[in-house]
Design a protein around this motif. Structure first.
Motif, PDB file in Angstrom:
ATOM      1  N   ARG A 168      -7.205   5.737   3.204  1.00  0.00           N
ATOM      2  CA  ARG A 168      -7.929   4.705   3.956  1.00  0.00           C
ATOM      3  C   ARG A 168      -8.181   5.146   5.388  1.00  0.00           C
ATOM      4  O   ARG A 168      -9.282   5.002   5.925  1.00  0.00           O
ATOM      5  CB  ARG A 168      -7.130   3.396   3.929  1.00  0.00           C
ATOM      6  N   LYS A 169      -7.162   5.718   6.011  1.00  0.00           N
ATOM      7  CA  LYS A 169      -7.318   6.166   7.402  1.00  0.00           C
ATOM      8  C   LYS A 169      -8.309   7.319   7.511  1.00  0.00           C
ATOM      9  O   LYS A 169      -9.106   7.384   8.452  1.00  0.00           O
ATOM     10  CB  LYS A 169      -5.962   6.574   7.976  1.00  0.00           C
ATOM     11  N   GLU A 170      -8.275   8.255   6.555  1.00  0.00           N
ATOM     12  CA  GLU A 170      -9.220   9.371   6.576  1.00  0.00           C
ATOM     13  C   GLU A 170     -10.650   8.882   6.393  1.00  0.00           C
ATOM     14  O   GLU A 170     -11.571   9.373   7.044  1.00  0.00           O
ATOM     15  CB  GLU A 170      -8.865  10.390   5.494  1.00  0.00           C
ATOM     16  N   GLN A 171     -10.846   7.907   5.501  1.00  0.00           N
ATOM     17  CA  GLN A 171     -12.178   7.353   5.293  1.00  0.00           C
ATOM     18  C   GLN A 171     -12.685   6.655   6.551  1.00  0.00           C
ATOM     19  O   GLN A 171     -13.858   6.798   6.921  1.00  0.00           O
ATOM     20  CB  GLN A 171     -12.170   6.380   4.123  1.00  0.00           C
ATOM     21  N   ALA A 172     -11.812   5.935   7.220  1.00  0.00           N
ATOM     22  CA  ALA A 172     -12.204   5.259   8.459  1.00  0.00           C
ATOM     23  C   ALA A 172     -12.580   6.280   9.529  1.00  0.00           C
ATOM     24  O   ALA A 172     -13.563   6.105  10.261  1.00  0.00           O
ATOM     25  CB  ALA A 172     -11.075   4.368   8.950  1.00  0.00           C
ATOM     26  N   LYS A 173     -11.811   7.351   9.603  1.00  0.00           N
ATOM     27  CA  LYS A 173     -12.086   8.406  10.579  1.00  0.00           C
ATOM     28  C   LYS A 173     -13.430   9.076  10.281  1.00  0.00           C
ATOM     29  O   LYS A 173     -14.220   9.342  11.195  1.00  0.00           O
ATOM     30  CB  LYS A 173     -10.953   9.430  10.523  1.00  0.00           C
ATOM     31  N   GLU A 206       0.836  -1.184   0.000  1.00  0.00           N
ATOM     32  CA  GLU A 206       0.000   0.000   0.000  1.00  0.00           C
ATOM     33  C   GLU A 206       0.880   1.246   0.000  1.00  0.00           C
ATOM     34  O   GLU A 206       1.827   1.351   0.773  1.00  0.00           O
ATOM     35  CB  GLU A 206      -0.869  -0.037   1.260  1.00  0.00           C
ATOM     36  N   GLU A 234      -2.397   5.944  -0.467  1.00  0.00           N
ATOM     37  CA  GLU A 234      -3.526   5.032  -0.246  1.00  0.00           C
ATOM     38  C   GLU A 234      -3.776   4.815   1.234  1.00  0.00           C
ATOM     39  O   GLU A 234      -4.916   4.754   1.675  1.00  0.00           O
ATOM     40  CB  GLU A 234      -3.258   3.694  -0.922  1.00  0.00           C
ATOM     41  N   ARG A 235      -2.711   4.692   2.010  1.00  0.00           N
ATOM     42  CA  ARG A 235      -2.834   4.485   3.452  1.00  0.00           C
ATOM     43  C   ARG A 235      -3.506   5.694   4.102  1.00  0.00           C
ATOM     44  O   ARG A 235      -4.410   5.556   4.922  1.00  0.00           O
ATOM     45  CB  ARG A 235      -1.459   4.233   4.060  1.00  0.00           C
ATOM     46  N   LYS A 236      -3.094   6.900   3.705  1.00  0.00           N
ATOM     47  CA  LYS A 236      -3.687   8.112   4.265  1.00  0.00           C
ATOM     48  C   LYS A 236      -5.165   8.201   3.906  1.00  0.00           C
ATOM     49  O   LYS A 236      -6.001   8.520   4.761  1.00  0.00           O
ATOM     50  CB  LYS A 236      -2.952   9.346   3.757  1.00  0.00           C
ATOM     51  N   LYS A 269     -16.260   6.794  11.292  1.00  0.00           N
ATOM     52  CA  LYS A 269     -16.401   6.753  12.749  1.00  0.00           C
ATOM     53  C   LYS A 269     -17.131   8.002  13.250  1.00  0.00           C
ATOM     54  O   LYS A 269     -18.043   7.914  14.072  1.00  0.00           O
ATOM     55  CB  LYS A 269     -15.022   6.656  13.400  1.00  0.00           C
TER      56      LYS A 269
END
Length: 62
Positions: free
Chosen positions: A29-34, A21, A25-27, A37
């Motif tokens: 993914r983390k923003e989407q998860a945040k 990744e 892409e990692r950033k 939430k």
């Protein structure tokens, strides 16, 4: 010491780092998860507020 010789960065990236990744892409993914939430927390808060209003309204009309 292979890295000292230099070479084709695109080829190295496609072979050495294939399947990993990227930082972008990692950033994302983390923003989407945040965001998911936060949205879920907002929904839960709205549900609690609505339920509290409903309970209070029932109490007033009795």
């Amino acid at each position: 010491m292979k890295w000292l010789r230099g070479g084709n960065d695109r080829q190295t990236a496609s072979t050495t780092y294939s399947g990993q990744e990227s930082a972008t892409e990692r950033k994302a993914r983390k923003e989407q998860a945040k965001t998911r939430k936060r949205r879920a927390q907002g929904v839960a808060e709205a549900a609690r507020a609505g339920e509290a209003w409903e309970v209070e309204e029932r109490r007033r009309t009795r």
